[in-house]
Design an enzyme around this catalytic site. Structure first.
Site, PDB file in Angstrom:
ATOM      1  N   LEU A  16       0.858  -1.192   0.000  1.00 28.98           N
ATOM      2  CA  LEU A  16       0.000   0.000   0.000  1.00 28.98           C
ATOM      3  C   LEU A  16       0.886   1.231   0.000  1.00 28.98           C
ATOM      4  O   LEU A  16       1.591   1.492   0.966  1.00 28.98           O
ATOM      5  CB  LEU A  16      -0.897   0.015   1.252  1.00 28.98           C
ATOM      6  CG  LEU A  16      -1.739  -1.242   1.512  1.00 28.98           C
ATOM      7  CD1 LEU A  16      -2.509  -1.099   2.826  1.00 28.98           C
ATOM      8  CD2 LEU A  16      -2.695  -1.477   0.352  1.00 28.98           C
ATOM      9  N   ARG A  52      -2.487   6.229  -5.273  1.00 30.57           N
ATOM     10  CA  ARG A  52      -3.577   7.204  -5.436  1.00 30.57           C
ATOM     11  C   ARG A  52      -3.960   7.334  -6.899  1.00 30.57           C
ATOM     12  O   ARG A  52      -5.129   7.380  -7.232  1.00 30.57           O
ATOM     13  CB  ARG A  52      -3.095   8.580  -4.936  1.00 30.57           C
ATOM     14  CG  ARG A  52      -3.409   8.853  -3.506  1.00 30.57           C
ATOM     15  CD  ARG A  52      -3.591  10.362  -3.323  1.00 30.57           C
ATOM     16  NE  ARG A  52      -3.487  10.678  -1.920  1.00 30.57           N
ATOM     17  CZ  ARG A  52      -2.377  11.144  -1.333  1.00 30.57           C
ATOM     18  NH1 ARG A  52      -1.312  11.365  -2.043  1.00 30.57           N
ATOM     19  NH2 ARG A  52      -2.353  11.396  -0.045  1.00 30.57           N
ATOM     20  N   ASP A 206       7.402  13.543  14.368  1.00 30.42           N
ATOM     21  CA  ASP A 206       7.898  12.241  13.923  1.00 30.42           C
ATOM     22  C   ASP A 206       8.751  11.589  15.021  1.00 30.42           C
ATOM     23  O   ASP A 206       8.567  10.418  15.360  1.00 30.42           O
ATOM     24  CB  ASP A 206       8.706  12.422  12.625  1.00 30.42           C
ATOM     25  CG  ASP A 206       9.256  11.113  12.113  1.00 30.42           C
ATOM     26  OD1 ASP A 206       8.502  10.341  11.497  1.00 30.42           O
ATOM     27  OD2 ASP A 206      10.457  10.835  12.352  1.00 30.42           O
ATOM     28  N   LYS A 210       8.025   8.154  17.357  1.00 34.63           N
ATOM     29  CA  LYS A 210       9.004   7.066  17.535  1.00 34.63           C
ATOM     30  C   LYS A 210       9.332   6.878  19.016  1.00 34.63           C
ATOM     31  O   LYS A 210       9.486   5.747  19.487  1.00 34.63           O
ATOM     32  CB  LYS A 210      10.265   7.377  16.735  1.00 34.63           C
ATOM     33  CG  LYS A 210      10.034   7.335  15.221  1.00 34.63           C
ATOM     34  CD  LYS A 210      11.181   7.995  14.484  1.00 34.63           C
ATOM     35  CE  LYS A 210      11.005   7.911  12.979  1.00 34.63           C
ATOM     36  NZ  LYS A 210      11.926   8.793  12.256  1.00 34.63           N
TER      37      LYS A 210
HETATM   38  N1  NAI Z   1      11.045   8.158   3.793  1.00 28.77           N
HETATM   39  C1  NAI Z   1      11.665   7.645   4.855  1.00 28.77           C
HETATM   40  O1  NAI Z   1      12.874   7.812   5.048  1.00 28.77           O
HETATM   41  C2  NAI Z   1      10.912   6.837   5.849  1.00 28.77           C
HETATM   42  C3  NAI Z   1       9.543   6.752   5.824  1.00 28.77           C
HETATM   43  N2  NAI Z   1       8.891   6.005   6.751  1.00 28.77           N
HETATM   44  C4  NAI Z   1       7.449   5.895   6.717  1.00 28.77           C
HETATM   45  O2  NAI Z   1       7.080   5.177   5.555  1.00 28.77           O
HETATM   46  C5  NAI Z   1       5.824   5.627   5.086  1.00 28.77           C
HETATM   47  C6  NAI Z   1       5.970   6.073   3.649  1.00 28.77           C
HETATM   48  O3  NAI Z   1       6.931   7.109   3.602  1.00 28.77           O
HETATM   49  P1  NAI Z   1       7.471   7.636   2.190  1.00 28.77           P
HETATM   50  O4  NAI Z   1       7.613   6.522   1.239  1.00 28.77           O
HETATM   51  O5  NAI Z   1       8.644   8.476   2.512  1.00 28.77           O
HETATM   52  O6  NAI Z   1       6.283   8.584   1.750  1.00 28.77           O
HETATM   53  P2  NAI Z   1       5.890   9.054   0.273  1.00 28.77           P
HETATM   54  O7  NAI Z   1       5.033  10.253   0.430  1.00 28.77           O
HETATM   55  O8  NAI Z   1       7.091   9.130  -0.586  1.00 28.77           O
HETATM   56  O9  NAI Z   1       5.020   7.822  -0.252  1.00 28.77           O
HETATM   57  C7  NAI Z   1       3.728   7.552   0.174  1.00 28.77           C
HETATM   58  C8  NAI Z   1       2.993   7.014  -1.022  1.00 28.77           C
HETATM   59  O10 NAI Z   1       1.717   6.561  -0.597  1.00 28.77           O
HETATM   60  C9  NAI Z   1       0.768   7.051  -1.520  1.00 28.77           C
HETATM   61  N3  NAI Z   1      -0.508   7.247  -0.867  1.00 28.77           N
HETATM   62  C10 NAI Z   1      -0.786   8.129   0.109  1.00 28.77           C
HETATM   63  N4  NAI Z   1      -2.092   8.051   0.417  1.00 28.77           N
HETATM   64  C11 NAI Z   1      -2.616   7.114  -0.405  1.00 28.77           C
HETATM   65  C12 NAI Z   1      -3.909   6.587  -0.584  1.00 28.77           C
HETATM   66  N5  NAI Z   1      -4.923   7.081   0.092  1.00 28.77           N
HETATM   67  N6  NAI Z   1      -4.085   5.603  -1.486  1.00 28.77           N
HETATM   68  C13 NAI Z   1      -3.062   5.141  -2.205  1.00 28.77           C
HETATM   69  N7  NAI Z   1      -1.796   5.604  -2.088  1.00 28.77           N
HETATM   70  C14 NAI Z   1      -1.597   6.584  -1.198  1.00 28.77           C
HETATM   71  C15 NAI Z   1       1.327   8.406  -1.990  1.00 28.77           C
HETATM   72  O11 NAI Z   1       0.778   8.775  -3.224  1.00 28.77           O
HETATM   73  C16 NAI Z   1       2.798   8.093  -2.080  1.00 28.77           C
HETATM   74  O12 NAI Z   1       3.153   7.571  -3.330  1.00 28.77           O
HETATM   75  C17 NAI Z   1       5.385   6.733   6.051  1.00 28.77           C
HETATM   76  O13 NAI Z   1       4.584   6.185   7.062  1.00 28.77           O
HETATM   77  C18 NAI Z   1       6.701   7.205   6.628  1.00 28.77           C
HETATM   78  O14 NAI Z   1       6.545   7.791   7.901  1.00 28.77           O
HETATM   79  C19 NAI Z   1       9.537   5.302   7.737  1.00 28.77           C
HETATM   80  C20 NAI Z   1      10.888   5.355   7.802  1.00 28.77           C
HETATM   81  C21 NAI Z   1      11.694   6.144   6.890  1.00 28.77           C
HETATM   82  N1  LIG Z   2      11.065  11.589   8.135  1.00 31.25           N
HETATM   83  C1  LIG Z   2      11.697  10.561   8.888  1.00 31.25           C
HETATM   84  C2  LIG Z   2      11.822   9.327   8.050  1.00 31.25           C
HETATM   85  C3  LIG Z   2      12.091   8.146   8.847  1.00 31.25           C
HETATM   86  O1  LIG Z   2      11.427   7.784   9.769  1.00 31.25           O
HETATM   87  C4  LIG Z   2      13.083  10.998   9.318  1.00 31.25           C
HETATM   88  O2  LIG Z   2      13.548  12.024   8.819  1.00 31.25           O
HETATM   89  O3  LIG Z   2      13.681  10.337  10.166  1.00 31.25           O
END
Ligand code: NAI
Ligand SMILES: N[C@@H](CC=O)C(=O)O
Ligand code: NA
Length: 442
Positions: A16, A52, A206, A210
């Site tokens: 997802l 999305r 954030d 955590k």
């Molecule tokens: N980017 C990072 O370094 C890290 C991110 N995370 C977590 O991982 C998760 C994803 O983060 P990212 O990949 O960075 O975010 P992102 O914003 O790059 O990706 C999220 C994706 O989910 C899609 N999305 C959002 N709502 C939607 C919906 N209603 N239906 C279908 N698709 C939907 C968006 O269009 C987007 O492509 C978050 O919970 C974030 O906190 C955790 C650790 C590190």
């Molecule tokens: N936005 C977060 C991503 C990982 O959890 C960060 O900057 O640490």
């Protein structure tokens, strides 16, 4: 040659969200398919990726035929659901729907876990499935599993660390390159570290999420986002950064969860996130860029340190895949991972109960007897001074009648320190309190 079909069963995996992390999860599932099958004992068949907008241009590793905007139908046909879309809804409803349909779930969503973890745990428990979330805390660093499983026989006293890559990157760039906050945040966004709304990073939400997750696991107590005292880095100025360096420190956004006592002797846990000065020779001071580091202090184990990449799509996908392999193995071999452990139900204490040190920078009238007045205001609140420093040559304010003092206190309850700063601010000889920062990691 006719290839005989792979005799191993297969498990259907749904993803997802297909952003920074989701794309890398898909890449690993695709490129490591054979190794993953060997490790799990079943092939992991990617059955769909919920997005999305299916028409958006994406990395070619994501097979367009697998894209769907209908996450609800997708999770109904999956054995393992990976949630990397972020946000509360629809992530929460989709995960609950997946669990009700018997899927094991893996999520990187700390915001959701800190807000509504117990609901997800209860649903997984009722359905007899797994809820895993290693990527939700400190990205690639194994910290959830060590605290949840490896230290399950110990008594954790304190967890302290840098758990947000974006703010660590930003503070590092401010310190080493003199960038301003906005410039550095833009860089962190471009590198894929920041949350969809970077306010979550810079305002400390954030890190607070955590901290809540780690505290819940470490102290077997439900700790939610609202239980965490939170201060972000938006008030940290270039001047604070420069002064930190002059006094032999660096500024870091810290998450601290520890056992403690309230003023009335109530034992509990105190959880907070705020910028703090750390001595330049402390191991946390050397944590650069988007790296994270977490210290865990446990009664029997002593002090443990976990260090690595806390943000970014590729490292975070590693933690997600580790969880996918674990939950998939359970489906193949039977058994389940740990369920929620909140039996200790310790009171969550206010920030005022924390014991810490302050470094206060203030502008005072440059005349004899001023320091004595400031010192006696501190003494009246039972706060003792560790060091006082007057602005070095060249850094004095333009007004020769004004002196710049930097006072570092010894450890005292946060409530006393706050009251002391108010009392000092009220002295006639004090022109202004320029900044107040906690000092941690003695
Ligand atoms: N980017 C990072 O370094 C890290 C991110 N995370 C977590 O991982 C998760 C994803 O983060 P990212 O990949 O960075 O975010 P992102 O914003 O790059 O990706 C999220 C994706 O989910 C899609 N999305 C959002 N709502 C939607 C919906 N209603 N239906 C279908 N698709 C939907 C968006 O269009 C987007 O492509 C978050 O919970 C974030 O906190 C955790 C650790 C590190
Ligand atoms: N936005 C977060 C991503 C990982 O959890 C960060 O900057 O640490
Ligand atoms: Na992690």
């Amino acid at each position: 040659m006719v290839l005989s079909p792979d005799p191993r069963p297969s498990l259907r995996v749904a993803v997802l969200g297909c952003g920074v992390v989701g794309t890398e999860v898909v890449r690993l599932l695709t490129t490591q398919a054979d190794d993953l099958a060997a490790r799990v004992g079943a092939r992991l068949e990617l059955v769909g990726v919920a997005v999305r907008d299916v028409d958006v241009e994406r990395d070619p590793v994501v097979d367009r035929a697998l894209l769907t905007a209908d996450g609800t139908t997708l999770v109904e046909k999956a054995d393992v659901v990976v949630e990397v879309m972020g946000g509360i809804e629809p992530a929460r409803s989709l995960l609950l729907h997946a669990i009700e349909h018997g899927a094991s779930v893996v999520t990187a969503n700390k915001a959701l876990l800190a807000q509504d973890g117990p609901t997800l745990y209860a649903a997984a428990d009722a359905a007899g499935t797994d809820l895993y979330f290693e990527a939700a805390v400190a990205g690639a660093i194994p910290i959830v599993r060590p605290v949840r499983e490896s230290l399950a026989g110990d008594h954790v006293r304190r967890v302290l660390g840098i758990v947000n890559g974006t703010t660590n990157y930003v503070l590092d760039r401010m310190t080493t390159e003199g960038l301003d906050l906005d410039q550095a945040v833009k860089e962190a966004q471009a590198l894929g570290y920041a949350e969809a709304d970077p306010t979550a990073d810079v305002e400390g939400y954030d890190a607070a999420a955590k901290a809540a997750i780690l505290a819940s696991l470490a102290f077997h107590t439900r700790v939610g986002l609202d239980d965490v005292h939170r201060e972000g880095i938006t008030a940290v100025t270039a001047d604070d950064v420069a002064w930190a360096q002059r006094t032999g420190h660096v500024i870091k956004l810290l998450a601290i969860a520890e056992r403690g006592e309230d003023a009335d002797g109530t034992s509990g846990v105190q959880v907070r996130v705020h910028p703090a000065l750390i001595r330049a020779d402390h191991p946390l001071a050397g944590v650069r860029g988007a790296f994270n580091a977490v210290f865990v202090e446990a009664e029997a184990a002593g002090e443990l340190m976990f260090y690595g990449r806390g943000a970014g799509g590729v490292p975070t996908a590693s933690a997600v895949l580790g969880d996918v392999v674990s939950v998939a193995r359970h489906r193949v071999l039977g058994g389940r991972g740990p369920v929620e452990s909140s039996y200790a139900a310790l009171p969550v204490l206010p920030a005022a109960a924390a014991r810490t040190r302050y470094q206060v920078r203030l502008e005072v009238a440059d005349r004899p007897g001023v320091l004595a007045q400031v010192a006696s205001a501190l003494a009246e609140h039972d706060v003792s001074i560790e060091a006082v420093r007057q602005s070095p040559d060249g850094d004095a304010t333009a007004d020769p009648a004004v002196a710049h003092l930097v006072i570092t206190t010894h450890t005292a309850p946060d409530a006393s320190l706050r009251a002391t700063v108010e009392a000092v601010a009220g002295l006639d000889v004090v022109r202004s309190i320029v900044s107040v920062l906690r000092v941690e990691g003695a």
